[in-house]
Design a protein around this motif. Structure first.
Motif, PDB file in Angstrom:
ATOM      1  N   VAL A 460       0.839  -1.201   0.026  1.00 29.74           N
ATOM      2  CA  VAL A 460      -0.079  -0.126   0.027  1.00 29.74           C
ATOM      3  C   VAL A 460       0.717   1.267   0.100  1.00 29.74           C
ATOM      4  O   VAL A 460       0.514   2.373  -0.746  1.00 29.74           O
ATOM      5  N   ASN A 461       2.158   1.328   0.873  1.00 30.75           N
ATOM      6  CA  ASN A 461       2.779   2.368   0.765  1.00 30.75           C
ATOM      7  C   ASN A 461       3.645   2.616  -0.515  1.00 30.75           C
ATOM      8  O   ASN A 461       3.364   3.940  -0.876  1.00 30.75           O
ATOM      9  N   PHE A 462       3.914   1.660  -1.234  1.00 34.36           N
ATOM     10  CA  PHE A 462       4.561   1.829  -2.622  1.00 34.36           C
ATOM     11  C   PHE A 462       3.306   2.376  -3.496  1.00 34.36           C
ATOM     12  O   PHE A 462       3.617   3.220  -4.462  1.00 34.36           O
ATOM     13  N   THR A 463       2.253   1.744  -3.548  1.00 30.32           N
ATOM     14  CA  THR A 463       1.428   2.158  -4.207  1.00 30.32           C
ATOM     15  C   THR A 463       0.921   3.883  -4.094  1.00 30.32           C
ATOM     16  O   THR A 463       0.780   4.606  -5.226  1.00 30.32           O
ATOM     17  N   VAL A 464       0.586   4.112  -2.905  1.00 34.49           N
ATOM     18  CA  VAL A 464       0.299   5.441  -2.667  1.00 34.49           C
ATOM     19  C   VAL A 464       1.323   6.393  -3.025  1.00 34.49           C
ATOM     20  O   VAL A 464       1.286   7.267  -3.661  1.00 34.49           O
ATOM     21  N   SER A 465       2.719   6.072  -2.658  1.00 33.38           N
ATOM     22  CA  SER A 465       4.026   6.709  -3.025  1.00 33.38           C
ATOM     23  C   SER A 465       3.921   7.010  -4.509  1.00 33.38           C
ATOM     24  O   SER A 465       4.502   7.989  -4.895  1.00 33.38           O
ATOM     25  N   THR A 466       3.524   5.904  -5.335  1.00 31.24           N
ATOM     26  CA  THR A 466       3.546   6.048  -6.772  1.00 31.24           C
ATOM     27  C   THR A 466       2.615   7.177  -7.199  1.00 31.24           C
ATOM     28  O   THR A 466       2.933   8.028  -7.980  1.00 31.24           O
ATOM     29  N   LEU A 467       1.737   7.248  -6.562  1.00 29.29           N
ATOM     30  CA  LEU A 467       0.500   8.357  -6.861  1.00 29.29           C
ATOM     31  C   LEU A 467       1.294   9.686  -6.414  1.00 29.29           C
ATOM     32  O   LEU A 467       1.030  10.598  -7.243  1.00 29.29           O
ATOM     33  N   VAL A 468       1.544   9.832  -5.167  1.00 25.34           N
ATOM     34  CA  VAL A 468       2.107  11.096  -4.751  1.00 25.34           C
ATOM     35  C   VAL A 468       3.261  11.691  -5.773  1.00 25.34           C
ATOM     36  O   VAL A 468       3.323  12.730  -6.044  1.00 25.34           O
ATOM     37  N   THR A 469       4.179  10.705  -5.996  1.00 27.63           N
ATOM     38  CA  THR A 469       5.336  10.909  -6.878  1.00 27.63           C
ATOM     39  C   THR A 469       5.053  11.437  -7.979  1.00 27.63           C
ATOM     40  O   THR A 469       5.540  12.496  -8.548  1.00 27.63           O
ATOM     41  N   GLY A 470       3.854  10.950  -8.515  1.00 26.16           N
ATOM     42  CA  GLY A 470       3.263  11.181  -9.877  1.00 26.16           C
ATOM     43  C   GLY A 470       2.748  12.733  -9.718  1.00 26.16           C
ATOM     44  O   GLY A 470       3.068  13.666 -10.696  1.00 26.16           O
ATOM     45  N   LEU A 471       2.174  12.941  -8.754  1.00 26.56           N
ATOM     46  CA  LEU A 471       1.437  14.379  -8.643  1.00 26.56           C
ATOM     47  C   LEU A 471       2.564  15.332  -8.503  1.00 26.56           C
ATOM     48  O   LEU A 471       2.356  16.473  -9.113  1.00 26.56           O
ATOM     49  N   VAL A 472       3.515  15.020  -7.699  1.00 28.37           N
ATOM     50  CA  VAL A 472       4.718  15.952  -7.336  1.00 28.37           C
ATOM     51  C   VAL A 472       5.370  16.267  -8.792  1.00 28.37           C
ATOM     52  O   VAL A 472       5.772  17.503  -9.151  1.00 28.37           O
ATOM     53  N   MET A 473       5.522  15.179  -9.465  1.00 34.70           N
ATOM     54  CA  MET A 473       6.313  15.351 -10.681  1.00 34.70           C
ATOM     55  C   MET A 473       5.400  16.240 -11.725  1.00 34.70           C
ATOM     56  O   MET A 473       5.914  17.009 -12.479  1.00 34.70           O
ATOM     57  N   TYR A 474       4.220  15.912 -11.817  1.00 33.69           N
ATOM     58  CA  TYR A 474       2.990  16.628 -12.620  1.00 33.69           C
ATOM     59  C   TYR A 474       3.025  18.188 -12.114  1.00 33.69           C
ATOM     60  O   TYR A 474       3.216  18.884 -12.921  1.00 33.69           O
ATOM     61  N   GLY A 475       3.089  18.238 -10.817  1.00 33.28           N
ATOM     62  CA  GLY A 475       3.105  19.669 -10.330  1.00 33.28           C
ATOM     63  C   GLY A 475       4.306  20.516 -10.835  1.00 33.28           C
ATOM     64  O   GLY A 475       4.300  21.506 -11.247  1.00 33.28           O
ATOM     65  N   LEU A 476       5.478  19.984 -10.734  1.00 27.47           N
ATOM     66  CA  LEU A 476       6.675  20.535 -10.940  1.00 27.47           C
ATOM     67  C   LEU A 476       6.955  20.804 -12.659  1.00 27.47           C
ATOM     68  O   LEU A 476       7.056  21.898 -13.111  1.00 27.47           O
ATOM     69  N   ASP A 477       6.446  19.806 -13.335  1.00 26.16           N
ATOM     70  CA  ASP A 477       6.607  19.714 -14.912  1.00 26.16           C
ATOM     71  C   ASP A 477       5.385  20.774 -15.163  1.00 26.16           C
ATOM     72  O   ASP A 477       5.867  21.599 -16.072  1.00 26.16           O
ATOM     73  N   ARG A 478       4.304  20.717 -14.763  1.00 30.51           N
ATOM     74  CA  ARG A 478       3.144  21.779 -15.418  1.00 30.51           C
ATOM     75  C   ARG A 478       3.266  23.187 -14.857  1.00 30.51           C
ATOM     76  O   ARG A 478       3.378  24.063 -15.780  1.00 30.51           O
ATOM     77  N   LEU A 479       3.898  23.370 -13.810  1.00 32.85           N
ATOM     78  CA  LEU A 479       4.179  24.789 -13.315  1.00 32.85           C
ATOM     79  C   LEU A 479       5.139  25.312 -13.858  1.00 32.85           C
ATOM     80  O   LEU A 479       5.249  26.466 -14.372  1.00 32.85           O
ATOM     81  N   THR A 480       6.542  24.376 -14.239  1.00 30.54           N
ATOM     82  CA  THR A 480       7.447  25.000 -15.073  1.00 30.54           C
ATOM     83  C   THR A 480       7.035  25.186 -16.832  1.00 30.54           C
ATOM     84  O   THR A 480       7.302  26.179 -17.129  1.00 30.54           O
ATOM     85  N   GLN A 481       6.157  24.404 -17.035  1.00 34.12           N
ATOM     86  CA  GLN A 481       5.392  24.647 -18.419  1.00 34.12           C
ATOM     87  C   GLN A 481       4.680  25.815 -18.265  1.00 34.12           C
ATOM     88  O   GLN A 481       4.764  26.584 -19.519  1.00 34.12           O
TER      89      GLN A 481
END
Length: 735
Positions: A460-481
């Motif tokens: 469960v921890n790895f599964t949730v971490s995948t979502l959180v990491t994805g959101l963080v990556m999306y946030g950094l990518d999207r705001l940079t964009q």
């Protein structure tokens, strides 16, 4: 860009990423993470910023340290404290917080704490930068327009302004010394010709960088013959030299279609892509693809590195397509140096976070697999940075392969890597596609954890971490964009403001100053042929008209227009009479709003100028009537199709266009509506701003131009006619 306001979108992205961090700790059994998250929103949400106080990080520190020391929460939650401190003047205190995390917990959570601090600080700053750039876009456009206005004013005052001063001085000298009037008037006429040529050249130059005026003219011409017009604009202004050439092609095609008088449908389309700008015109108004008028534009297109092609379908539709190299990107006249720095800073932050997550993964990789794991992560980092500039399917495919294929080799150490893939997936596709694909990435991580035999809590921890990491990556990518897109949009808006300022100057040069200079030239030529007494009266009138032209020059340079329909009607009567044209006026309008009065006055000035330039008129009727909730102006003349010579020699105003700077009046469109002329497009644009319209009609050698502008009901008070309407109709019937 999303329909959601851009600053709000940036704030939501940051808030969702923060919520993801909090969710990890809530699932780990720390409800205080919700309070830490709520305090963090104070730094992001505009509605909560009033609660931003120096003591806020202290409250957040109390909450987070209580969670760590009292509930055994991972020291990673201290990232909320570190991120908040980095946003304040007390940012050096973030270092002791990181040191305390290293003392309390193991290396992996300490790295998480540093990453959370960087992400919180970075996303908050990026959201603020997005808001600042978005708010400043109009100010930059206004500054760019003001800068261009000053440049135009300096340019015109240096040339045309000196010419007008010379004309006024010469006329005064001729009035003071009648014995030398002939010689002086010769010099005055030369100065008037040069000034008129300069005005026309400047107007043409300002128009040449843009295709928009020619599209407006083309639409009006086609609509005048009852054709259905569709315009699809897919280019950005200014186009530079390419705009002038594309305008020529469009003009030739539309004039040919109108001349055939069989066109019923027309499509005008522009597309800017792959370093080129493409103009495509399709219509049903010809029977052959051969057009001699396109030979020269085709040659120029080839010289410019592009091409022009024509094709005729079996249904009789002509397609003319012109492709030219796109103009080099312009950074705008007032582009700020802060924006590139902000964009580079966002990229540095993105790379730092990516390296931090990579370091976490490498800590768990066996030593003998460190090198291949580091190589795989390096490729993923490069692909992540590329995703900021757009959707790259090859990069996504590589990341997908490297996110899952090495799991059997690297084991559980690699289960955090699929989160790197989730962010670019969210960025690359529409929400309806992106979220199901992200769900597949998360599910793949869960399946991989199960296949590795990990306990349920760890899975469960790895599964949730995948979502959180994805959101963080999306946030950094999207705001940079977003920072990059807003910078480009802001500079594009500034360029558009400059183009609009140039087009305004071109319209005013043509409609106001050009008409005044043409009238001055006509009167000066007339004064040279008259006896001294009558010449003196004409010169007095020229002096007054020169003062008016100087006022027009101030309008072109950005001042307020002082054009009046009533004043222009009297001037029209005087100028037409001086040219031997019998003028009849019937003004049946009352008080008009200033903007309507100025626009209709400008229409009348341009119409009368074209009567003199493009016809052999002997009779002209000018009328205004109140109708349809507005005012209708009509200018009718005979002699359409003939040319009137109002001067001779280089620079003269000739109806046949032989003189330099002259405009050919071959009668194709009648007086005042020469096909492709700047005047028609200018007048159409001015009236369209008010919600009005321009119309033309021709019957034999009789031509009529009409303009209608809306007026509020209480603003129209019908005034007594200067000439009875019956007399006007009778006069027109006598043609």
């Amino acid at each position: 860009m999303s329909r959601v306001p851009v600053p709000r979108l940036a704030q939501v992205i940051a808030g969702v990423a923060f919520a993801g961090f909090a969710a990890v700790y809530v699932l780990a059994g720390s409800p205080l993470a919700v309070l830490a998250f709520g305090l963090q929103l104070v730094y992001v949400s505009p509605g909560l910023r009033r609660f931003r106080r120096p003591w806020l990080p202290a409250v957040q520190a109390l909450v987070c340290y209580t969670a760590v020391l009292g509930f055994g929460t991972s020291v990673g939650i201290l990232g909320f404290v570190g991120g908040s401190l980095l946003l304040t003047r007390a940012w050096p205190l973030a270092v002791p917080v990181a040191v305390s995390a290293a003392v309390i917990g193991p290396a992996d959570p300490v790295i998480s704490m540093v990453l959370v601090s960087l992400v919180i600080c970075g996303l908050t700053r990026l959201a603020e930068r997005v808001e600042e750039v978005h708010a400043a876009r109009l100010a930059l456009a206004m500054a760019a327009a003001a800068e261009e206005r000053l440049r135009i004013a300096a340019e015109l005052n240096d040339g045309i302004g000196r010419g007008l001063a010379g004309i006024a001085g010469g006329v005064r000298l001729a009035l003071d010394r009648p014995e030398n009037a002939g010689e002086v008037l010769g010099e005055v006429v030369g100065a008037a010709r040069r000034s008129l040529a300069d005005a026309r050249a400047a107007a043409a130059g300002y128009r040449a960088t843009s295709l928009t005026p020619e599209v407006t003219t083309a639409r009006a011409m086609l609509a005048a013959v009852g054709a259905e017009v569709e315009v699809r604009a897919g280019h950005a202004e200014p186009l530079g030299p390419a705009g002038a050439l594309l305008a020529t092609v469009l003009r030739e095609v539309v004039v040919g279609a109108v001349r055939q008088n069989t066109v019923r449908k027309c499509l005008i389309e522009t597309v800017a892509a792959h370093g080129t700008v493409r103009l495509r015109v399709v219509h049903d108004g010809v029977r052959t693809a051969d057009d001699e008028g396109l030979a020269e534009p085709a040659r120029q297109a080839a010289l410019a590195g592009g091409g022009l092609s024509t094709d005729l379908t079996a249904e009789g539709w002509l397609t003319v397509e012109t492709v030219l190299p796109a103009p080099a990107a312009d950074q705008g006249p007032s582009a700020s140096a802060e924006d590139p720095r902000a964009y580079r800073l966002s990229l540095v932050l993105l790379v730092a976070v990516l390296l931090g997550f990579s370091a976490k993964a490498l800590l768990a990789v066996p030593a003998h697999l460190f090198a291949p794991a580091a190589a795989c992560l390096a490729v993923i980092v490069v692909m992540q940075v590329r995703s900021v500039t757009g959707r790259h399917m090859a990069a996504l495919a590589v990341m997908a392969l490297l996110a899952f294929a090495p799991i059997p080799v690297f084991g559980r150490a690699w289960l955090g890597v699929p989160g790197f893939l989730a962010g670019p997936v969210l960025l690359a596709f529409p929400a309806a596609v992106a979220w199901p694909l992200t769900g597949c990435v998360i599910a793949g991580t869960a399946v991989a954890a199960v296949l590795l035999g990990l306990p349920v809590p760890v899975t469960v921890n790895f599964t949730v971490s995948t979502l959180v990491t994805g959101l963080v990556m999306y946030g950094l990518d999207r705001l940079t964009q977003l920072v990059r897109e807003l910078r480009e949009a802001r500079q594009g808006l500034a360029r558009s403001a400059v183009v609009e300022e140039r087009l305004r100057a071109a319209r005013d040069l043509h409609d106001l100053l050009g008409s005044s200079l043409a009238a001055i030239l006509l009167r000066c030529e007339l004064a040279r042929r008259l006896d001294p007494e009558r010449a003196r009266a004409e010169l007095t009138e020229v002096l007054a008209m020169t003062g008016k032209a100087e006022a027009d020059l101030r309008v072109v340079s950005g001042g307020r227009a002082a054009v009046s329909l009533a004043d222009e009607a009297e001037t029209a009567r005087s100028v037409l009479a001086a040219a031997g044209v019998r003028a009849e006026l019937s003004l049946a309008h009352g008080a008009l709003p200033g903007e309507v009065d100025a626009v209709l006055g400008t229409v009348l000035r341009e119409a009368v100028t074209n009567v003199l330039r493009h016809s052999a008129a002997r009779h002209c009727v000018i009328t205004t009537t109140a109708e349809e909730g507005g005012v209708r102006l009509g200018v009718r003349n005979d002699g359409a199709g003939g040319g009137r010579a109002v001067g001779t020699g280089t620079g003269g105003v000739r109806g046949d266009g032989a003189a330099a700077g002259g405009v050919r009046g071959d009668g194709a469109g009648g007086a005042g509506v020469r096909p492709g002329s700047a005047g028609l497009g200018n007048l159409t644009t001015r009236l369209a701003v008010l919600g009005g319209r321009l119309g033309t009609a021709r019957d034999g050698d009789r031509f009529e131009l009409t303009a209608w502008a809306p007026v509020p009901r209480d603003a129209v008070a019908i005034a007594p006619s200067a000439v009875p309407a019956g007399d006007v109709r009778a006069g027109w019937a006598r043609y």
